[in-house]
Write an enzyme that holds these catalytic residues in place. Sequence first.
Site, short mmCIF file in Angstrom:
data_model
loop_
_atom_site.label_atom_id
_atom_site.label_comp_id
_atom_site.label_asym_id
_atom_site.label_seq_id
_atom_site.Cartn_x
_atom_site.Cartn_y
_atom_site.Cartn_z
N CYS A 155 0.78 -1.24 0.00
CA CYS A 155 0.00 0.00 0.00
C CYS A 155 0.81 1.29 0.00
O CYS A 155 0.76 2.08 -0.94
CB CYS A 155 -0.93 0.01 1.21
SG CYS A 155 -2.02 -1.41 1.34
N HIS A 160 -2.65 6.63 4.71
CA HIS A 160 -1.57 5.64 4.84
C HIS A 160 -0.20 6.16 4.42
O HIS A 160 0.64 5.43 3.91
CB HIS A 160 -1.91 4.37 4.04
CG HIS A 160 -1.29 3.13 4.64
ND1 HIS A 160 -1.27 1.91 4.00
CD2 HIS A 160 -0.66 2.93 5.84
CE1 HIS A 160 -0.69 1.01 4.75
NE2 HIS A 160 -0.30 1.61 5.87
#
Length: 496
Positions: free
Chosen positions: A64, A120
């Site tokens: 990610c 993130h």
Amino acid sequence: MASERWFYPIRESSSIKPNIVFILADDFGWNDIGYHGSFIKTPNLDRLASEGVKLENYYVQPICSPSRCQLMTGRYQIHYGLQHSVITSDRPHGLPLDEVTLPQKLKESGYSTYIVGKWHLGFFKEEYMPLRRGFDRFYGYLTGGEDYWTHRRPNLYAKDLTAYHGLDLRDQDLPVLDQNGTYSTNLFAHKAIEIILNHQQNKPMFLYLPFQAVHSPIEAPKEYIEKYKNAKNTLVRIYAAMVTAMDEAIGNVTNALIKTGMWNNTVLIFSTDNGARRNAGSNWPLRGWKSTLWEGGVRGVGFITSKLLKKGERKSDALIHISDWFPTLLRISGAAASNATKPLDGFDIWDTLSIGTPSPRSEILHNIDPLHREAAYSSVNSRYDDIFNTSVYAAIRSGHWKLLTGSQDLEGWKHRSTSGNHFEEAVDPPNRHLWLFNIRHDPQERTDLSDLYPDVVQDLLQKLATYNKTAIPPFWPPRDARANPALHGDLFGPWL
């Protein structure tokens, strides 16, 4: 370095800057979309892709944070110390503050900048939060994953029993306390539509929509699960429902763009952040899955659609990487990439997308991670180690060739059907630490050619060595107990 020579204007005789909508799916596999042969229903994505350019030789990172970092900076992760793992919720790290981000550059060019969904990219200090990295509006969550309904992390799916628990949903800097029970895919689509409907159209819009879907845990509303009641496997049934829910949400967002009249001057990009996980989605016929440097981890579903493309309704086999969006979107926004503070690894690919010129890119550094090593490989003596230490976890694509080194997970292939997942395990020797494939002829990575083409191996190892000279050491700080949401009102957020 990306070329700054521009051959064609974005639009003839117009000073109106295009709106940019970038939709990022999470853990969405190569075989999870209808036009790649999936049984999963994705009519909106299929239609949007058919009207634009399907990117069939498009690469992302295997996990990610690195994909998001390279999208936001146009630079490889080795150049800012994030080549190891993801940015975690309990370590004091993040995308370095001296890296210029895409929304910062677009904001300088007059854009209103919005993010709805997953961040993130670090949050241990206020300076790392989305509103301090170029976004005017933030609605979403900061960590890597959470429950779709409660918006809490973690829930019963978490394997790490020491993981911290807490709420992770914010509107700007404030916690959102009234959405327990609202499925995040629907919630984020609703907020994106709200932004579109209220956007002042005298300014161009950059809307970054990184969905939680289809990251774990595997959860979906019953009405979508019912669409796959004939599937025999429960996991496959729920995962397919998650995909279809996301597809419908994307259709609703694009309908809002059409309703407001913004669609005719919008560039919409769809991308996954990495390949599907082993247990859920499918990357068939590619080898491997998320967290691996095999094609199943790094070759991504992606397309671009816009009425501003000169040649749409086609497939493109041009070599493209997620870092290329940074200079490309700066170009169509009217911002010069040369004003970025650091050298870019991405290329301006607008002409490749719009009119089909060859890609300016000929190679991709997938990664070099010296921390990803196992004892079994640390003492390996290779005839090539005077060029590059082949026990180091790395991979590079150059032309049609792909080289992998180090402790690669010996992952195989997974075919998925309504009856479940069907695995074919790899037969590589357990001590192998070097592979060479001709990806053009062998996209499934079944035939290792390293013994047949030692000159190619040496050439690619030399390229890795050259890249490695430009790398800074990985930054991987220890866990910090001060990050515990229990110390901060049960909310994930800055702790230093």
